[in-house]
Design a protein around this motif. Structure first.
Motif, PDB file in Angstrom:
ATOM      1  N   LEU A  85       0.823  -1.217   0.000  1.00 32.31           N
ATOM      2  CA  LEU A  85       0.000   0.000   0.000  1.00 32.31           C
ATOM      3  C   LEU A  85       0.853   1.260   0.000  1.00 32.31           C
ATOM      4  O   LEU A  85       1.835   1.364   0.736  1.00 32.31           O
ATOM      5  N   ALA A  86       0.446   2.233  -0.802  1.00 35.04           N
ATOM      6  CA  ALA A  86       1.154   3.509  -0.873  1.00 35.04           C
ATOM      7  C   ALA A  86       0.911   4.322   0.394  1.00 35.04           C
ATOM      8  O   ALA A  86      -0.166   4.247   1.004  1.00 35.04           O
ATOM      9  N   ALA A  87       1.907   5.093   0.788  1.00 35.20           N
ATOM     10  CA  ALA A  87       1.761   6.006   1.924  1.00 35.20           C
ATOM     11  C   ALA A  87       0.658   7.006   1.625  1.00 35.20           C
ATOM     12  O   ALA A  87       0.406   7.349   0.471  1.00 35.20           O
ATOM     13  N   LYS A  88      -0.052   7.472   2.680  1.00 32.55           N
ATOM     14  CA  LYS A  88      -1.101   8.486   2.509  1.00 32.55           C
ATOM     15  C   LYS A  88      -0.502   9.771   1.959  1.00 32.55           C
ATOM     16  O   LYS A  88      -1.085  10.408   1.094  1.00 32.55           O
ATOM     17  N   SER A  89       0.644  10.152   2.513  1.00 28.37           N
ATOM     18  CA  SER A  89       1.298  11.367   2.036  1.00 28.37           C
ATOM     19  C   SER A  89       2.797  11.253   2.237  1.00 28.37           C
ATOM     20  O   SER A  89       3.265  10.550   3.136  1.00 28.37           O
ATOM     21  N   VAL A  90       3.542  11.941   1.365  1.00 29.62           N
ATOM     22  CA  VAL A  90       5.002  12.006   1.450  1.00 29.62           C
ATOM     23  C   VAL A  90       5.393  13.453   1.186  1.00 29.62           C
ATOM     24  O   VAL A  90       5.022  14.025   0.160  1.00 29.62           O
ATOM     25  N   THR A  91       6.121  14.048   2.121  1.00 25.83           N
ATOM     26  CA  THR A  91       6.552  15.440   2.006  1.00 25.83           C
ATOM     27  C   THR A  91       8.070  15.489   2.084  1.00 25.83           C
ATOM     28  O   THR A  91       8.666  14.862   2.962  1.00 25.83           O
ATOM     29  N   LEU A  92       8.679  16.224   1.177  1.00 25.96           N
ATOM     30  CA  LEU A  92      10.126  16.399   1.184  1.00 25.96           C
ATOM     31  C   LEU A  92      10.502  17.417   2.246  1.00 25.96           C
ATOM     32  O   LEU A  92      10.043  18.553   2.215  1.00 25.96           O
ATOM     33  N   VAL A  93      11.323  16.994   3.222  1.00 25.56           N
ATOM     34  CA  VAL A  93      11.816  17.892   4.268  1.00 25.56           C
ATOM     35  C   VAL A  93      13.108  18.547   3.795  1.00 25.56           C
ATOM     36  O   VAL A  93      13.273  19.755   3.867  1.00 25.56           O
ATOM     37  N   SER A  94      14.054  17.719   3.298  1.00 17.34           N
ATOM     38  CA  SER A  94      15.319  18.232   2.774  1.00 17.34           C
ATOM     39  C   SER A  94      15.954  17.167   1.890  1.00 17.34           C
ATOM     40  O   SER A  94      15.646  15.983   2.010  1.00 17.34           O
ATOM     41  N   SER A  95      16.851  17.612   0.994  1.00 20.28           N
ATOM     42  CA  SER A  95      17.526  16.660   0.127  1.00 20.28           C
ATOM     43  C   SER A  95      18.879  17.200  -0.307  1.00 20.28           C
ATOM     44  O   SER A  95      19.013  18.380  -0.627  1.00 20.28           O
ATOM     45  N   LEU A  97      22.907  15.364  -2.036  1.00 23.07           N
ATOM     46  CA  LEU A  97      23.454  14.152  -2.637  1.00 23.07           C
ATOM     47  C   LEU A  97      23.563  13.029  -1.619  1.00 23.07           C
ATOM     48  O   LEU A  97      23.340  11.868  -1.919  1.00 23.07           O
ATOM     49  N   ALA A  98      23.924  13.370  -0.386  1.00 18.09           N
ATOM     50  CA  ALA A  98      24.197  12.361   0.633  1.00 18.09           C
ATOM     51  C   ALA A  98      22.974  11.922   1.434  1.00 18.09           C
ATOM     52  O   ALA A  98      22.901  10.777   1.869  1.00 18.09           O
ATOM     53  N   LEU A  99      21.982  12.809   1.642  1.00 16.22           N
ATOM     54  CA  LEU A  99      20.886  12.476   2.553  1.00 16.22           C
ATOM     55  C   LEU A  99      19.596  13.188   2.152  1.00 16.22           C
ATOM     56  O   LEU A  99      19.595  14.390   1.909  1.00 16.22           O
ATOM     57  N   THR A 100      18.508  12.421   2.112  1.00 19.27           N
ATOM     58  CA  THR A 100      17.173  12.977   1.882  1.00 19.27           C
ATOM     59  C   THR A 100      16.310  12.627   3.086  1.00 19.27           C
ATOM     60  O   THR A 100      16.322  11.495   3.558  1.00 19.27           O
ATOM     61  N   THR A 101      15.569  13.605   3.578  1.00 22.81           N
ATOM     62  CA  THR A 101      14.650  13.385   4.693  1.00 22.81           C
ATOM     63  C   THR A 101      13.229  13.616   4.191  1.00 22.81           C
ATOM     64  O   THR A 101      12.943  14.627   3.558  1.00 22.81           O
ATOM     65  N   LEU A 102      12.364  12.640   4.469  1.00 26.91           N
ATOM     66  CA  LEU A 102      10.961  12.684   4.042  1.00 26.91           C
ATOM     67  C   LEU A 102      10.051  12.591   5.256  1.00 26.91           C
ATOM     68  O   LEU A 102      10.364  11.888   6.217  1.00 26.91           O
ATOM     69  N   LEU A 103       8.922  13.275   5.205  1.00 27.80           N
ATOM     70  CA  LEU A 103       7.877  13.164   6.215  1.00 27.80           C
ATOM     71  C   LEU A 103       6.799  12.274   5.609  1.00 27.80           C
ATOM     72  O   LEU A 103       6.252  12.599   4.557  1.00 27.80           O
ATOM     73  N   VAL A 104       6.535  11.118   6.244  1.00 23.37           N
ATOM     74  CA  VAL A 104       5.667  10.091   5.674  1.00 23.37           C
ATOM     75  C   VAL A 104       4.479   9.835   6.586  1.00 23.37           C
ATOM     76  O   VAL A 104       4.624   9.717   7.796  1.00 23.37           O
ATOM     77  N   GLU A 105       3.293   9.724   5.975  1.00 27.56           N
ATOM     78  CA  GLU A 105       2.093   9.323   6.707  1.00 27.56           C
ATOM     79  C   GLU A 105       1.675   7.963   6.185  1.00 27.56           C
ATOM     80  O   GLU A 105       1.451   7.776   4.993  1.00 27.56           O
ATOM     81  N   ALA A 106       1.611   6.982   7.083  1.00 29.10           N
ATOM     82  CA  ALA A 106       1.269   5.606   6.703  1.00 29.10           C
ATOM     83  C   ALA A 106      -0.201   5.500   6.323  1.00 29.10           C
ATOM     84  O   ALA A 106      -1.038   6.250   6.809  1.00 29.10           O
ATOM     85  N   PRO A 107      -0.526   4.540   5.437  1.00 28.53           N
ATOM     86  CA  PRO A 107      -1.928   4.335   5.057  1.00 28.53           C
ATOM     87  C   PRO A 107      -2.686   3.606   6.162  1.00 28.53           C
ATOM     88  O   PRO A 107      -2.091   2.937   6.996  1.00 28.53           O
ATOM     89  N   ASP A 108      -4.017   3.726   6.146  1.00 28.67           N
ATOM     90  CA  ASP A 108      -4.862   2.896   7.011  1.00 28.67           C
ATOM     91  C   ASP A 108      -5.039   1.575   6.286  1.00 28.67           C
ATOM     92  O   ASP A 108      -5.304   1.551   5.088  1.00 28.67           O
ATOM     93  N   TYR A 109      -4.841   0.477   6.965  1.00 28.03           N
ATOM     94  CA  TYR A 109      -5.015  -0.810   6.308  1.00 28.03           C
ATOM     95  C   TYR A 109      -5.204  -1.905   7.340  1.00 28.03           C
ATOM     96  O   TYR A 109      -4.950  -1.729   8.517  1.00 28.03           O
ATOM     97  N   ASN A 110      -5.660  -3.052   6.856  1.00 27.37           N
ATOM     98  CA  ASN A 110      -5.825  -4.237   7.684  1.00 27.37           C
ATOM     99  C   ASN A 110      -4.896  -5.289   7.100  1.00 27.37           C
ATOM    100  O   ASN A 110      -5.121  -5.797   6.026  1.00 27.37           O
ATOM    101  N   CYS A 111      -3.848  -5.599   7.783  1.00 31.83           N
ATOM    102  CA  CYS A 111      -2.818  -6.507   7.282  1.00 31.83           C
ATOM    103  C   CYS A 111      -2.960  -7.859   7.988  1.00 31.83           C
ATOM    104  O   CYS A 111      -2.539  -8.014   9.121  1.00 31.83           O
ATOM    105  N   ALA A 112      -3.543  -8.818   7.297  1.00 32.24           N
ATOM    106  CA  ALA A 112      -3.757 -10.142   7.893  1.00 32.24           C
ATOM    107  C   ALA A 112      -2.446 -10.855   8.198  1.00 32.24           C
ATOM    108  O   ALA A 112      -2.376 -11.669   9.116  1.00 32.24           O
TER     109      ALA A 112
END
Length: 141
Positions: A85-95, A97-112
């Protein structure tokens, strides 16, 4: 033949290459500037809940990806998934060459197939992949 060393971060400088063929009286030289870097991509979860996907919705959290520069719109450059499942949202905090920081919101799901511990899934793999090159990416369980 030349093989660059493995490096933890980009490094570079001014270099001179000198070549002298057998029988030549004077060597040929070229001076130029370039950088080496280790392009192995690694994923680190920078803040709680770590890399564990939540059982229910939760606030966004930061992930850091080494050697994974993001240019332009993050939605065009990066795919973040929890299992399939794709993340609900992904926001670029900084990037860089060496390091990228992302703000991620997980999806709602039922994982059996997931195991849950203190309200967080321990069975869904968090993955970050380049949308232009699926071989570039990293995962964490």
């Amino acid at each position: 033949e030349f093989s660059p060393p493995a490096l933890a971060r980009p490094q570079g400088g001014e270099y001179t290459v000198t070549v002298q063929r057998e029988g030549d009286a004077v060597p040929s030289s070229a001076s130029f500037e370039f950088s080496f870097f280790d392009d192995a991509v690694a994923l680190t979860c920078a803040s709680p809940p770590g890399c564990a996907a939540p059982a229910t919705s939760s606030p966004a959290f930061e992930i850091s990806v080494t050697n994974f520069p993001v240019m332009g719109a993050v939605s065009d450059a990066v795919s973040v998934t929890f299992g399939s499942l794709a993340a609900k949202s992904v926001t670029l905090v900084s990037s860089s060459l060496a390091l990228t920081t992302l703000l991620v919101e997980a999806p709602d799901y039922n994982c059996a197939a997931c195991a849950f511990s203190q309200g967080a899934s321990t069975g869904a793999e968090l993955s970050v992949t380049s949308t232009s090159d699926a071989s570039r990416g990293a995962s964490a369980a």
